[in-house]
Enzyme design. Structure first.
Site, PDB file in Angstrom:
ATOM      1  N   ARG A  98       0.890  -1.178   0.000  1.00 31.91           N
ATOM      2  CA  ARG A  98       0.000   0.000   0.000  1.00 31.91           C
ATOM      3  C   ARG A  98       0.918   1.216   0.000  1.00 31.91           C
ATOM      4  O   ARG A  98       1.645   1.442   0.969  1.00 31.91           O
ATOM      5  CB  ARG A  98      -0.902  -0.012   1.233  1.00 31.91           C
ATOM      6  CG  ARG A  98      -1.573   1.311   1.481  1.00 31.91           C
ATOM      7  CD  ARG A  98      -2.673   1.251   2.510  1.00 31.91           C
ATOM      8  NE  ARG A  98      -3.834   0.585   1.981  1.00 31.91           N
ATOM      9  CZ  ARG A  98      -5.042   0.607   2.545  1.00 31.91           C
ATOM     10  NH1 ARG A  98      -5.227   1.278   3.667  1.00 31.91           N
ATOM     11  NH2 ARG A  98      -6.054  -0.030   1.993  1.00 31.91           N
ATOM     12  N   HIS A 125      -7.377   0.540  -6.377  1.00 26.08           N
ATOM     13  CA  HIS A 125      -7.563  -0.328  -5.204  1.00 26.08           C
ATOM     14  C   HIS A 125      -8.246  -1.611  -5.701  1.00 26.08           C
ATOM     15  O   HIS A 125      -9.419  -1.867  -5.420  1.00 26.08           O
ATOM     16  CB  HIS A 125      -8.421   0.402  -4.166  1.00 26.08           C
ATOM     17  CG  HIS A 125      -8.355  -0.181  -2.786  1.00 26.08           C
ATOM     18  ND1 HIS A 125      -7.559  -1.258  -2.452  1.00 26.08           N
ATOM     19  CD2 HIS A 125      -8.999   0.182  -1.635  1.00 26.08           C
ATOM     20  CE1 HIS A 125      -7.708  -1.522  -1.164  1.00 26.08           C
ATOM     21  NE2 HIS A 125      -8.573  -0.675  -0.648  1.00 26.08           N
ATOM     22  N   GLN A 128     -10.135  -4.172  -3.348  1.00 23.93           N
ATOM     23  CA  GLN A 128     -11.412  -3.629  -2.868  1.00 23.93           C
ATOM     24  C   GLN A 128     -12.506  -3.859  -3.915  1.00 23.93           C
ATOM     25  O   GLN A 128     -13.594  -4.361  -3.611  1.00 23.93           O
ATOM     26  CB  GLN A 128     -11.248  -2.125  -2.601  1.00 23.93           C
ATOM     27  CG  GLN A 128     -12.508  -1.436  -2.126  1.00 23.93           C
ATOM     28  CD  GLN A 128     -12.882  -1.834  -0.706  1.00 23.93           C
ATOM     29  OE1 GLN A 128     -12.068  -1.747   0.191  1.00 23.93           O
ATOM     30  NE2 GLN A 128     -14.114  -2.263  -0.500  1.00 23.93           N
ATOM     31  N   ASP A 220     -17.130   6.895  -1.361  1.00 23.52           N
ATOM     32  CA  ASP A 220     -15.825   6.779  -0.693  1.00 23.52           C
ATOM     33  C   ASP A 220     -15.592   8.130  -0.010  1.00 23.52           C
ATOM     34  O   ASP A 220     -16.304   9.119  -0.295  1.00 23.52           O
ATOM     35  CB  ASP A 220     -14.760   6.487  -1.772  1.00 23.52           C
ATOM     36  CG  ASP A 220     -13.341   6.296  -1.229  1.00 23.52           C
ATOM     37  OD1 ASP A 220     -13.177   6.190   0.006  1.00 23.52           O
ATOM     38  OD2 ASP A 220     -12.399   6.265  -2.051  1.00 23.52           O
ATOM     39  N   CYS A 260     -16.373   1.587   0.690  1.00 22.64           N
ATOM     40  CA  CYS A 260     -15.165   0.779   0.955  1.00 22.64           C
ATOM     41  C   CYS A 260     -14.745   0.846   2.416  1.00 22.64           C
ATOM     42  O   CYS A 260     -14.039  -0.045   2.887  1.00 22.64           O
ATOM     43  CB  CYS A 260     -14.030   1.235   0.048  1.00 22.64           C
ATOM     44  SG  CYS A 260     -13.701   3.003   0.161  1.00 22.64           S
ATOM     45  N   ARG A 288     -13.481  -8.876   1.732  1.00 22.98           N
ATOM     46  CA  ARG A 288     -12.065  -8.600   1.442  1.00 22.98           C
ATOM     47  C   ARG A 288     -11.234  -9.837   1.792  1.00 22.98           C
ATOM     48  O   ARG A 288     -10.330 -10.218   1.056  1.00 22.98           O
ATOM     49  CB  ARG A 288     -11.574  -7.393   2.268  1.00 22.98           C
ATOM     50  CG  ARG A 288     -12.181  -6.049   1.906  1.00 22.98           C
ATOM     51  CD  ARG A 288     -11.671  -5.519   0.593  1.00 22.98           C
ATOM     52  NE  ARG A 288     -10.229  -5.397   0.560  1.00 22.98           N
ATOM     53  CZ  ARG A 288      -9.527  -4.375   1.067  1.00 22.98           C
ATOM     54  NH1 ARG A 288     -10.153  -3.362   1.610  1.00 22.98           N
ATOM     55  NH2 ARG A 288      -8.205  -4.341   0.987  1.00 22.98           N
TER      56      ARG A 288
HETATM   57  N1   CP Z   1     -11.190  -0.228   2.544  1.00 25.69           N
HETATM   58  C1   CP Z   1      -9.918  -0.313   2.981  1.00 25.69           C
HETATM   59  O1   CP Z   1      -8.981  -0.554   2.216  1.00 25.69           O
HETATM   60  O2   CP Z   1      -9.775  -0.132   4.320  1.00 25.69           O
HETATM   61  P1   CP Z   1      -8.407   0.100   5.103  1.00 25.69           P
HETATM   62  O3   CP Z   1      -7.859   1.431   4.634  1.00 25.69           O
HETATM   63  O4   CP Z   1      -8.776   0.107   6.562  1.00 25.69           O
HETATM   64  O5   CP Z   1      -7.457  -1.002   4.772  1.00 25.69           O
HETATM   65  N1  NVA Z   2      -9.902   6.726  -1.372  1.00 26.16           N
HETATM   66  C1  NVA Z   2      -9.543   6.274  -0.048  1.00 26.16           C
HETATM   67  C2  NVA Z   2      -9.807   4.820   0.094  1.00 26.16           C
HETATM   68  C3  NVA Z   2      -9.539   4.249   1.451  1.00 26.16           C
HETATM   69  C4  NVA Z   2      -9.745   2.755   1.519  1.00 26.16           C
HETATM   70  C5  NVA Z   2      -8.095   6.621   0.226  1.00 26.16           C
HETATM   71  O1  NVA Z   2      -7.259   6.491  -0.706  1.00 26.16           O
HETATM   72  O2  NVA Z   2      -7.775   7.031   1.341  1.00 26.16           O
END
Ligand code: CP
Ligand code: NVA
Length: 310
Positions: A98, A125, A128, A220, A260, A288
């Site tokens: 990430r 993502h 997701q 989101d 999400c 997930r």
């Molecule tokens: N939706 C999602 O990816 O959640 P986190 O940021 O908690 O991993």
């Molecule tokens: N768009 C959000 C998604 C979090 C799961 C971010 O990038 O923070």
């Protein structure tokens, strides 16, 4: 060797196989296929769902994971991304990352001899989106006749959902403030895939129009991780792009409400809507786990080594 960096890395057939495998794994969670296998988990940003589900998933498959937290390895600062990849791939079987810039994941994958999974970048993502479509299918939605409306920012989560709609041949409609449309390259990729697989793409600035006749209404956060300094402006600009009971009335009566997570109740979605019967946000979070296990097994070619109880 295959990575999951963005949705088009999987063909529509491979995606359907992942959906089937996720279903099997959900019913038969405890496996030994990944005995003696290890995953490295690199995080430049915070996480609840992604970290927990990947870590639990590896344990349930008989394997193990190590969590490399933000600031720990200082990817690209203490050591180059290329060198991190060429160390990790000597020890582990698979890497998930990430990151802030998408290019970091692309570079990791370029140098790594083991598969790399995008666990969210500023561009996509994919895990997701795959879990979200699995959730919609589980709730009886037919992908041949499915419209997802996305209300909010045309960035990472929206990008993956658009591309995945195109892989399923489903319709996708986004309503976002002017200036917050998806990246041009993602729009083009979506249109190319839709011309092959079916489906339509609508990008509008009018939430009512996007939600019209939708089977799922998704949102989101208005301020993604790394955009905190834009918070004040975004919270003003995105005010008209909130999912509330009034907006939801334009969708089909049995439309799913999706997010999400993490959610900011009162901003992108009202408490009433996220707590309503139409909301499947915790099913998405649960899935997930199952879908990522299917992704890992597929990338490691262990998908045929699953024990199914009679
Ligand atoms: N939706 C999602 O990816 O959640 P986190 O940021 O908690 O991993
Ligand atoms: N768009 C959000 C998604 C979090 C799961 C971010 O990038 O923070």
């Amino acid at each position: 060797m295959k990575d999951l960096i963005h949705i088009p890395d999987f063909t529509p057939d491979e995606i359907r196989n992942i959906m089937r495998l996720s279903h099997t794994i959900k019913k038969n969670p405890f496996q030994t296929a990944l005995k003696n296998h290890t995953m490295a988990m690199i995080f430049e940003k915070p996480s609840l769902r992604t970290r927990a589900t990947f870590e639990i998933g590896m344990v349930q498959l008989g394997g193990y994971s190590i969590y490399l937290q933000p600031g720990d390895i200082k990817l690209g600062q203490r050591e180059t991304v290329a060198d991190v990849a060429r160390n990790l791939d000597r020890w582990v079987d698979i890497i998930m990352a990430r990151t802030f810039p998408h290019d970091t994941i692309v570079e990791l994958a370029h140098w790594s001899k083991v598969p790399v999974i995008n666990a969210l970048s500023d561009w996509e993502h994919p895990c997701q989106a795959l879990a979200d479509f699995f959730t919609a299918i589980e709730h009886g939605k037919d992908m041949k006749n499915f419209k997802m409306a996305f209300i909010g920012d045309g960035n990472n989560v929206c990008h993956s959902l658009m591309l995945l709609s195109a892989q399923f041949g489903a319709d996708f409609a986004l309503a976002c403030p002017p200036g917050y449309e998806p990246e041009k390259k993602i729009i083009e990729q979506t249109q190319t895939l839709m011309s092959k697989n079916g489906g339509t793409l609508t990008v509008t600035h009018h939430p009512d129009e996007a939600v019209e006749n939708a089977d799922a209404v998704y949102t989101d956060v208005w301020v993604s991780m790394g955009q905190e300094n834009e918070s004040i402006d975004r919270k003003k600009l995105f005010q008209p792009y909130k999912i509330n009971t009034q907006l939801l009335k334009n969708a089909k009566p049995d439309a799913l409400v999706m997010h999400c997570l993490p959610a900011h109740r009162g901003e992108e979605i009202t408490n009433e809507v996220i707590e309503s019967k139409q909301s499947v946000v915790f099913d998405q979070a649960e899935n997930r786990l199952h879908v990522q296990k299917a992704i890992i097994l597929t990338l490691l070619h262990k998908d045929t080594q699953i024990h199914v109880s009679k």
